[in-house]
Design a protein around this motif. Sequence first.
Motif, PDB file in Angstrom:
ATOM      1  N   HIS A 280      -5.975   3.953   5.577  1.00  7.59           N
ATOM      2  CA  HIS A 280      -5.766   5.396   5.433  1.00  7.59           C
ATOM      3  C   HIS A 280      -4.309   5.778   5.741  1.00  7.59           C
ATOM      4  N   GLU A 281      -3.729   5.153   6.762  1.00  7.36           N
ATOM      5  CA  GLU A 281      -2.339   5.429   7.129  1.00  7.36           C
ATOM      6  C   GLU A 281      -1.359   4.930   6.071  1.00  7.36           C
ATOM      7  N   LEU A 282      -1.651   3.753   5.502  1.00  7.37           N
ATOM      8  CA  LEU A 282      -0.701   3.122   4.584  1.00  7.37           C
ATOM      9  C   LEU A 282      -0.800   3.641   3.150  1.00  7.37           C
ATOM     10  N   LEU A 283      -1.990   4.065   2.731  1.00  8.73           N
ATOM     11  CA  LEU A 283      -2.150   4.571   1.356  1.00  8.73           C
ATOM     12  C   LEU A 283      -1.746   6.047   1.321  1.00  8.73           C
ATOM     13  N   PRO A 284      -0.761   6.407   0.502  1.00  2.00           N
ATOM     14  CA  PRO A 284      -0.204   7.764   0.524  1.00  2.00           C
ATOM     15  C   PRO A 284      -1.190   8.867   0.153  1.00  2.00           C
ATOM     16  N   ASP A 285      -2.150   8.572  -0.718  1.00  2.00           N
ATOM     17  CA  ASP A 285      -3.071   9.608  -1.200  1.00  2.00           C
ATOM     18  C   ASP A 285      -4.510   9.152  -0.972  1.00  2.00           C
ATOM     19  N   SER A 286      -4.928   9.143   0.297  1.00  2.00           N
ATOM     20  CA  SER A 286      -6.267   8.632   0.618  1.00  2.00           C
ATOM     21  C   SER A 286      -7.040   9.606   1.500  1.00  2.00           C
ATOM     22  N   ASP A 287      -8.358   9.533   1.401  1.00  2.00           N
ATOM     23  CA  ASP A 287      -9.272  10.276   2.268  1.00  2.00           C
ATOM     24  C   ASP A 287     -10.221   9.267   2.909  1.00  2.00           C
ATOM     25  N   LEU A 288     -10.490   9.441   4.201  1.00  2.00           N
ATOM     26  CA  LEU A 288     -11.313   8.489   4.939  1.00  2.00           C
ATOM     27  C   LEU A 288     -12.606   9.154   5.389  1.00  2.00           C
TER      28      LEU A 288
ATOM     29  N   LEU B 285       0.797  -1.224   0.000  1.00  2.00           N
ATOM     30  CA  LEU B 285       0.000   0.000   0.000  1.00  2.00           C
ATOM     31  C   LEU B 285       0.836   1.285   0.000  1.00  2.00           C
ATOM     32  N   PRO B 286       1.949   1.369   0.759  1.00  2.00           N
ATOM     33  CA  PRO B 286       2.722   2.620   0.753  1.00  2.00           C
ATOM     34  C   PRO B 286       3.300   2.996  -0.615  1.00  2.00           C
ATOM     35  N   GLN B 287       3.414   2.027  -1.515  1.00  2.00           N
ATOM     36  CA  GLN B 287       3.936   2.302  -2.865  1.00  2.00           C
ATOM     37  C   GLN B 287       2.818   2.642  -3.868  1.00  2.00           C
TER      38      GLN B 287
ATOM     39  N   ILE C 156     -11.844   6.158   0.935  1.00  2.00           N
ATOM     40  CA  ILE C 156     -12.190   5.069   1.845  1.00  2.00           C
ATOM     41  C   ILE C 156     -13.481   5.458   2.562  1.00  2.00           C
ATOM     42  N   ILE C 157     -14.558   4.705   2.325  1.00  2.00           N
ATOM     43  CA  ILE C 157     -15.838   4.955   3.001  1.00  2.00           C
ATOM     44  C   ILE C 157     -16.154   3.733   3.854  1.00  2.00           C
ATOM     45  N   TRP C 158     -16.334   3.950   5.155  1.00  2.00           N
ATOM     46  CA  TRP C 158     -16.412   2.802   6.081  1.00  2.00           C
ATOM     47  C   TRP C 158     -17.563   2.948   7.064  1.00  2.00           C
ATOM     48  N   GLY C 159     -18.187   1.821   7.364  1.00  2.00           N
ATOM     49  CA  GLY C 159     -19.202   1.797   8.411  1.00  2.00           C
ATOM     50  C   GLY C 159     -18.552   1.783   9.789  1.00  2.00           C
ATOM     51  N   LYS C 160     -19.013   2.657  10.676  1.00  2.00           N
ATOM     52  CA  LYS C 160     -18.440   2.726  12.026  1.00  2.00           C
ATOM     53  C   LYS C 160     -18.708   1.457  12.840  1.00  2.00           C
ATOM     54  N   ASN C 161     -19.703   0.675  12.386  1.00  2.00           N
ATOM     55  CA  ASN C 161     -20.096  -0.520  13.141  1.00  2.00           C
ATOM     56  C   ASN C 161     -19.828  -1.801  12.343  1.00  2.00           C
TER      57      ASN C 161
END
Length: 254
Positions: A215-223, A188-190, A197-202
Amino acid sequence: MVQDIKKEGKFNYLEVGEGTPIIILHGLMGGLSNFEGVTNYFSTKGYKVVIPELPLYSMTLLKTTVKNFAKHLHQFIEYKGFDEVILLGNSLGGHIGLLHTKLFPEKVKALVITGSSGLYESAMGDGYPKRGNYEFIKKKSEEVFYDPKVATKEIVDDVFETVNDRNKLIKTLAIAKSAIRHNMAKDLPQMHTPTCIIWGKNDNVTPPNVAEEFHELLPDSDLYWIDKCGHAPMMEHPETFNQMLEDWLTKRNF
């Protein structure tokens, strides 16, 4: 939606609208109808929504892997002659989208993942396929969602049919094992493809900390988070999901 499926060579797919292609990748137990809200919305917003049927049960057992599904997607994109695409994947579909983007990044303009495997999943965690036990399958299907009522009889019947079909059950387990083997933490970092990234809290299947790790590993992501929502945000909260995705696509000029 089913009656609109096109069958061309080895590809079966749904195609609606005109514009930049959004290719939707369904999950292991998810049918094309799971994305009806997304399809209806974005096909009127200047996008061509395309949902290929993934060959989950038609490949030989040895070829039933996440990597071969990613290659199949590449062949489909080449067959359609698309120059650039947006990939949107839920669960296993997200994993296929991620691996495809790693292997064939040149045509992937953007990536959208929701409840994606690739880092962690507990879908098969506790002896999942109890064949013949409808109530067990019903309970497991309901646990995928925050609101158990989303697991309609049609959805439960489909899962029940899958786990009681010996061939499909063997392939399902092979895919689950392949997904665990294809952990993408080091890749992912490469990967610099813009990712939403769209995620269910539950989400019980791929818990919220999985989204945070993506989100941490992908360099160009929005969560983005959806409250009171399980593993399939596009089914439980289609309007919220569509609005979040549209806002992100607009922000990124896609």
